[in-house]
Enzyme design. Structure first.
Site, short mmCIF file in Angstrom:
data_model
loop_
_atom_site.label_atom_id
_atom_site.label_comp_id
_atom_site.label_asym_id
_atom_site.label_seq_id
_atom_site.Cartn_x
_atom_site.Cartn_y
_atom_site.Cartn_z
N TYR A 33 0.82 -1.22 0.00
CA TYR A 33 0.00 0.00 0.00
C TYR A 33 0.86 1.27 0.00
CZ TYR A 33 -3.28 -3.53 1.74
OH TYR A 33 -4.03 -4.67 1.91
N TYR A 87 -14.51 -4.35 2.60
CA TYR A 87 -13.17 -4.74 2.12
C TYR A 87 -12.98 -6.22 2.40
CZ TYR A 87 -8.17 -5.46 1.95
OH TYR A 87 -6.92 -5.97 1.67
N ASP A 139 -17.56 -12.67 6.32
CA ASP A 139 -16.11 -12.55 6.33
C ASP A 139 -15.70 -12.09 7.73
OD1 ASP A 139 -13.48 -11.79 6.14
OD2 ASP A 139 -13.71 -10.63 4.29
N LYS A 161 -6.23 -13.92 10.04
CA LYS A 161 -5.69 -12.94 11.00
C LYS A 161 -5.38 -13.56 12.37
CE LYS A 161 -6.68 -8.91 8.60
NZ LYS A 161 -5.59 -8.04 8.21
#
Ligand SMILES: Cc1ncc(COP(=O)(O)O)c(C=O)c1O
Length: 429
Positions: A26, A154, A248, A277
């Site tokens: 990013y 996202y 999600d 994660k």
């Protein structure tokens, strides 16, 4: 790239020698602020090469829920490393993966009982989308190939995941119109938006495979919260129009919103859930796409062409599965959800003074997520550097400053984080 002198001191040799060969995440490489060289992590501390120690407010993109280097996870990984770091999952199976699958199935709500392992959150989302499309193909329905996803959402950086993320507002706006066309909608947060969604579904359900949403918190899209009623409405729509519902939980799973999984707060189970994660407590890359019985049964056949054709080389990596099992032990043995509740109260209290500041648009807290939304952050790099100068690692993006600390952070460390935000914002951006 800007030069290292903006950090301090002389960089270590590995840093100077390697940085010219790295492509950072990013980042506009020409102008990006160089990353901080890290040599150690421990608990909620990040130690830099020049000896400075930062209190970590991010927990490495929300992964390290037990703090860094937790001895129980470290020992489990060390033991696994000595026995078998990795073995392919095609034709072979191993205890850490099968134990983990059984434990995840027992923890998840509903009948989410079939676990497909992969190596990152984005890939878990790809697998979920592929599963949902093939669910329909296997049932002889060829038209259902699009997804309903939501503004502010996202789901990752791979092609399919980008296609169901918010293309108008999100970080993948450059790709708008180039990716498979989906139905991007407003979350049904009230009767009007719910009616609008219902109208779309009534018209288009025949070409829709499923609905994908981040339950309760849209994370990387701006740390936006919605309430549990939204998930109930989505479950009702999915049932009414016979669509697969995908949650999600890559950000929200494993306690981050105050319950083990966010969907528990709605009393609603999806047909497919994605996890990653904090699955390994922030130790190694691992992800899971977990299907309900109904979904799995659509693949269960004597017909080989109905198989799910997916199998990443590192799927179910034994080290990562050992770390994940150890992480689940810690959720069982240590009072993680109580710690999240205490963090929640401390975040609400500690960030409250920000509400009175002119440039602040909103302050919100859910579980171990604290958010200060600004009207605008003109210079993100300068703000990030200001935090580092004050001894904390906080990484604002867009117009939000957020804290997602490890659940084991001490009250003093957490207070330092919230006080620093208040102090830095009070001094003006
Ligand atoms: C909700 C959600 N889904 C998917 C992803 C992608 O995960 P990964 O970065 O592991 O590919 C993220 C990452 O931030 C996420 O927050």
């Amino acid at each position: 790239m800007a030069d290292y002198t903006s950090i301090n001191d002389t960089p270590p040799g590995w840093y100077a020698g390697g940085l010219d060969h790295i492509w950072l995440p990013y980042a506009q490489m020409k102008t990006a602020t160089p990353p901080l060289p890290v040599v150690r992590t421990q608990g909620s501390r990040i130690q830099l090469a020049d000896g400075r120690e930062l209190i970590d407010g991010v927990a490495s993109w929300w992964t390290s829920c037990h703090g860094y280097n937790h001895p129980h996870i470290r020992q489990a990984v060390e033991r696994q490393l000595a026995a078998m770091p990795h073995v392919m999952f095609g034709g072979l199976a191993h205890e850490p993966a099968l134990t983990l699958a059984k434990r995840l199935a027992a923890l998840l709500p509903g009948d989410l009982t079939r676990v497909f392992f992969s190596d990152s959150g984005s890939v878990a989302v790809e697998v979920a989308l592929k599963m949902a499309m093939q669910y329909w193909i296997n049932r002889g329905v060829k038209t259902r190939r699009r997804f309903v996803s939501f503004k502010g959402g996202y789901h990752g950086d791979t092609t399919g995941a980008m296609a169901v993320s918010d293309s108008d507002d999100g970080m993948h706006a450059l790709f708008a119109g180039l990716l498979p066309q989906q139905h991007l909608f407003d979350l049904p947060i009230d009767d009007a938006s719910d009616a609008a969604l219902d109208k779309l579904l009534a018209q288009r359900a025949d070409d829709i495979a499923g609905i994908i949403v981040e339950p309760l918190v849209q994370g990387a899209g701006g740390m936006k919260f919605h309430d549990a009623a939204v998930l109930k409405r989505l479950r009702a729509h999915a049932d009414k129009y016979d669509l697969l519902l995908i949650f999600d939980e890559i950000f929200t799973g494993f306690g981050r919103t105050g319950t083990m999984f966010a969907c528990e707060q709605a009393g609603v189970a999806p047909d497919i859930v994605t996890l990653s994660k904090a699955l390994t407590g922030g130790t190694l890359g691992l992800a899971a796409t977990v299907a309900s019985r109904k979904v799995f049964e659509a693949f269960w056949s004597d017909d080989a062409s109905k198989a799910l054709m997916h199998g990443p080389s590192y799927m179910a990596n034994a080290l990562a599965c050992a770390a994940a099992n150890a992480s689940l032990d810690l959720f069982e043995r240590e009072p993680r959800l109580d710690q999240v509740a205490a963090i929640s109260a401390a975040l609400a209290n500690g960030l409250e003074p920000c509400r009175d500041l002119k440039a602040v648009k909103d302050v919100r807290v859910m579980g171990a997520i604290g958010v200060v939304e600004m009207a605008r952050i003109a210079d993100l790099d300068a703000l990030r550097a200001r935090f580092v100068e004050k001894g904390v690692f906080i990484r604002p993006f867009g117009n939000v400053i957020y804290l997602t600390p490890a659940f084991t952070i001490s009250p003093d460390e957490l207070k330092t984080l919230t006080d620093t935000i208040v102090r830095v914002l009070s001094a003006g951006l």
